[in-house]
Design a protein around this motif. Structure first.
Motif, PDB file in Angstrom:
ATOM      1  N   TYR A  16      65.884 -23.044 -26.436  1.00  0.00           N
ATOM      2  CA  TYR A  16      66.879 -22.030 -26.087  1.00  0.00           C
ATOM      3  C   TYR A  16      68.212 -22.680 -26.409  1.00  0.00           C
ATOM      4  O   TYR A  16      68.668 -23.566 -25.669  1.00  0.00           O
ATOM      5  N   ILE A  21      62.715 -27.037 -25.025  1.00  0.00           N
ATOM      6  CA  ILE A  21      61.813 -26.628 -23.943  1.00  0.00           C
ATOM      7  C   ILE A  21      60.352 -26.962 -24.279  1.00  0.00           C
ATOM      8  O   ILE A  21      59.727 -27.773 -23.595  1.00  0.00           O
ATOM      9  N   ARG A  40      54.004 -26.044 -13.280  1.00  0.00           N
ATOM     10  CA  ARG A  40      55.031 -25.740 -12.275  1.00  0.00           C
ATOM     11  C   ARG A  40      56.115 -24.819 -12.837  1.00  0.00           C
ATOM     12  O   ARG A  40      56.201 -24.614 -14.044  1.00  0.00           O
ATOM     13  N   ASN A  41      56.992 -24.342 -11.933  1.00  0.00           N
ATOM     14  CA  ASN A  41      58.161 -23.571 -12.351  1.00  0.00           C
ATOM     15  C   ASN A  41      58.942 -24.350 -13.396  1.00  0.00           C
ATOM     16  O   ASN A  41      59.210 -25.532 -13.210  1.00  0.00           O
ATOM     17  N   GLY A  42      59.295 -23.674 -14.465  1.00  0.00           N
ATOM     18  CA  GLY A  42      60.113 -24.309 -15.490  1.00  0.00           C
ATOM     19  C   GLY A  42      59.341 -25.186 -16.462  1.00  0.00           C
ATOM     20  O   GLY A  42      59.942 -25.828 -17.329  1.00  0.00           O
ATOM     21  N   ALA A  43      58.031 -25.213 -16.357  1.00  0.00           N
ATOM     22  CA  ALA A  43      57.216 -26.072 -17.239  1.00  0.00           C
ATOM     23  C   ALA A  43      57.245 -25.592 -18.695  1.00  0.00           C
ATOM     24  O   ALA A  43      56.988 -26.367 -19.616  1.00  0.00           O
ATOM     25  N   GLY A  44      57.535 -24.294 -18.882  1.00  0.00           N
ATOM     26  CA  GLY A  44      57.614 -23.762 -20.247  1.00  0.00           C
ATOM     27  C   GLY A  44      56.548 -22.729 -20.582  1.00  0.00           C
ATOM     28  O   GLY A  44      56.317 -22.431 -21.756  1.00  0.00           O
ATOM     29  N   LYS A  45      55.942 -22.145 -19.557  1.00  0.00           N
ATOM     30  CA  LYS A  45      54.842 -21.195 -19.790  1.00  0.00           C
ATOM     31  C   LYS A  45      55.348 -19.902 -20.443  1.00  0.00           C
ATOM     32  O   LYS A  45      54.793 -19.455 -21.451  1.00  0.00           O
ATOM     33  N   THR A  46      56.378 -19.321 -19.838  1.00  0.00           N
ATOM     34  CA  THR A  46      56.929 -18.079 -20.407  1.00  0.00           C
ATOM     35  C   THR A  46      57.481 -18.342 -21.795  1.00  0.00           C
ATOM     36  O   THR A  46      57.294 -17.529 -22.718  1.00  0.00           O
ATOM     37  N   THR A  47      58.132 -19.482 -21.964  1.00  0.00           N
ATOM     38  CA  THR A  47      58.686 -19.836 -23.277  1.00  0.00           C
ATOM     39  C   THR A  47      57.568 -19.925 -24.315  1.00  0.00           C
ATOM     40  O   THR A  47      57.740 -19.498 -25.468  1.00  0.00           O
ATOM     41  N   ASN A  57      64.410 -14.994 -28.898  1.00  0.00           N
ATOM     42  CA  ASN A  57      64.748 -16.127 -28.059  1.00  0.00           C
ATOM     43  C   ASN A  57      63.503 -16.498 -27.274  1.00  0.00           C
ATOM     44  O   ASN A  57      62.950 -15.635 -26.634  1.00  0.00           O
ATOM     45  N   GLN A 195      51.556 -18.020 -11.522  1.00  0.00           N
ATOM     46  CA  GLN A 195      51.906 -18.974 -10.458  1.00  0.00           C
ATOM     47  C   GLN A 195      50.736 -19.140  -9.495  1.00  0.00           C
ATOM     48  O   GLN A 195      50.557 -20.199  -8.902  1.00  0.00           O
TER      49      GLN A 195
HETATM   50  P1  ATP Z   1      58.503 -19.941 -14.321  1.00  0.00           P
HETATM   51  O1  ATP Z   1      57.220 -19.825 -13.625  1.00  0.00           O
HETATM   52  O2  ATP Z   1      59.606 -20.414 -13.429  1.00  0.00           O
HETATM   53  O3  ATP Z   1      58.870 -18.749 -15.151  1.00  0.00           O
HETATM   54  P2  ATP Z   1      57.843 -21.254 -16.807  1.00  0.00           P
HETATM   55  O4  ATP Z   1      56.871 -22.347 -16.901  1.00  0.00           O
HETATM   56  O5  ATP Z   1      57.439 -19.920 -17.310  1.00  0.00           O
HETATM   57  O6  ATP Z   1      58.310 -21.172 -15.312  1.00  0.00           O
HETATM   58  P3  ATP Z   1      60.016 -21.009 -18.622  1.00  0.00           P
HETATM   59  O7  ATP Z   1      60.440 -19.671 -18.123  1.00  0.00           O
HETATM   60  O8  ATP Z   1      59.309 -21.075 -19.898  1.00  0.00           O
HETATM   61  O9  ATP Z   1      59.145 -21.727 -17.521  1.00  0.00           O
HETATM   62  O10 ATP Z   1      61.288 -21.939 -18.656  1.00  0.00           O
HETATM   63  C1  ATP Z   1      61.265 -23.234 -19.176  1.00  0.00           C
HETATM   64  C2  ATP Z   1      62.671 -23.797 -19.208  1.00  0.00           C
HETATM   65  O11 ATP Z   1      63.461 -23.040 -20.097  1.00  0.00           O
HETATM   66  C3  ATP Z   1      63.377 -23.765 -17.869  1.00  0.00           C
HETATM   67  O12 ATP Z   1      64.069 -24.972 -17.703  1.00  0.00           O
HETATM   68  C4  ATP Z   1      64.349 -22.605 -18.006  1.00  0.00           C
HETATM   69  O13 ATP Z   1      65.493 -22.821 -17.239  1.00  0.00           O
HETATM   70  C5  ATP Z   1      64.642 -22.603 -19.479  1.00  0.00           C
HETATM   71  N1  ATP Z   1      64.963 -21.246 -19.952  1.00  0.00           N
HETATM   72  C6  ATP Z   1      64.204 -20.151 -19.806  1.00  0.00           C
HETATM   73  N2  ATP Z   1      64.779 -19.072 -20.373  1.00  0.00           N
HETATM   74  C7  ATP Z   1      65.958 -19.499 -20.889  1.00  0.00           C
HETATM   75  C8  ATP Z   1      67.016 -18.867 -21.599  1.00  0.00           C
HETATM   76  N3  ATP Z   1      66.971 -17.578 -21.922  1.00  0.00           N
HETATM   77  N4  ATP Z   1      68.085 -19.637 -21.944  1.00  0.00           N
HETATM   78  C9  ATP Z   1      68.114 -20.947 -21.647  1.00  0.00           C
HETATM   79  N5  ATP Z   1      67.147 -21.609 -20.994  1.00  0.00           N
HETATM   80  C10 ATP Z   1      66.068 -20.902 -20.613  1.00  0.00           C
END
Ligand code: ATP
Length: 237
Positions: A16, A21, A40-47, A57, A195
């Motif tokens: 991003y 990420i 965990r939260n923020g691990a990068g799953k959604t990304t 993005n 989660q």
């Molecule tokens: P969650 O369960 O909290 O959604 P996740 O594993 O899905 O966690 P992601 O959403 O992939 O995590 O986020 C991974 C990292 O990317 C986090 O540090 C988050 O802050 C960052 N991030 C997510 N979306 C953006 C964005 N649009 N711009 C900048 N950073 C982002």
């Protein structure tokens, strides 16, 4: 020689902006299986899901993504969708002002058409009962069902679910879980980000665990459920 995986992610890196990420991940999903993508939260799953779906993005800087011999890494998001990618985002994106049925029909505008309305209502009887109701007035669980049904209304090869159980009562989670099993029985390939790791592991055949953008486990879901150290360290369960 083994057959290539149905969905294959190879050395994928995603950003991003300047934020690095997803830090070079590789994993396979076999046809007809359910893979739980955990961490965990923020691990990068959604990304990771957004990268596979080729959304604008994050930016994927390197790597390959193949779905049934098609190079998703060379495609824009609409092309990936046409190639059979079915992403159900966390916010569900039900279209305001349209009924349940209109939301489904809109998904069927783009050929080739996937599941018929009859088949979708058989899978989700609640949606059939509420077919004339405005989609955004459904309960959270029903909206999740509609979001999944809408993905299936297109001719998809893989279903990517981002936190489908979030905010839902356990009985509704039971209902959606049962439906996801049924969809699997029809041959669908699924990646579930959740989660609620225990519920996802009970459903999944395999699990991939991410930690700060890298894969720390790739194996059977049962193995994760049995491994207390892995659960405590990366899933806090
Ligand atoms: P969650 O369960 O909290 O959604 P996740 O594993 O899905 O966690 P992601 O959403 O992939 O995590 O986020 C991974 C990292 O990317 C986090 O540090 C988050 O802050 C960052 N991030 C997510 N979306 C953006 C964005 N649009 N711009 C900048 N950073 C982002």
């Amino acid at each position: 020689e083994t057959a290539p995986a149905f969905l294959s992610v190879w050395d994928m890196h995603s950003y991003y902006g300047e934020s690095y990420i997803v830090q070079g991940i590789s994993f396979n999903v076999h046809e007809g299986e359910i893979l739980a993508l955990l961490g965990r939260n923020g691990a990068g799953k959604t990304t990771t899901l957004r990268s596979i779906a080729r959304l604008d993005n994050p930016q994927v800087s390197r790597g390959e993504i193949w779905l049934d011999h098609q190079p998703l890494h060379k495609m824009a998001s609409h092309q990936a969708a046409a190639a059979g990618l079915g992403l159900v985002p966390e916010d569900r994106r039900i279209i305001p002002g349209l009924t349940v049925e209109e939301n489904l029909e809109l998904a069927q505008i783009a050929p080739p058409i996937g599941w018929s309305l009859d088949r979708l209502y058989e899978l989700f009887p609640r949606l059939g009962e509420r077919r004339k109701q405005e989609g955004v007035t459904l309960s959270g669980g029903e909206q999740q069902m509609l979001a999944i049904a809408r993905a299936l209304a297109r001719d998809i090869k893989v279903l990517l679910l981002d936190e489908p159980y979030e905010g839902l009562a356990p009985v509704i989670v039971d209902e959606i879980e049962k439906t996801l099993r049924h969809i699997k029985e029809q041959g669908m390939t699924t990646i579930i980000v959740e989660q609620n790791a225990v519920r996802a592991l009970q459903l999944a055949d395999r699990a991939v665990i991410l930690d700060t953008g890298s894969i720390v486990f790739d194996g059977s879901a049962a193995e994760v459920l049995e491994n207390e150290q892995l659960r405590a360290e990366y899933l806090a369960i």
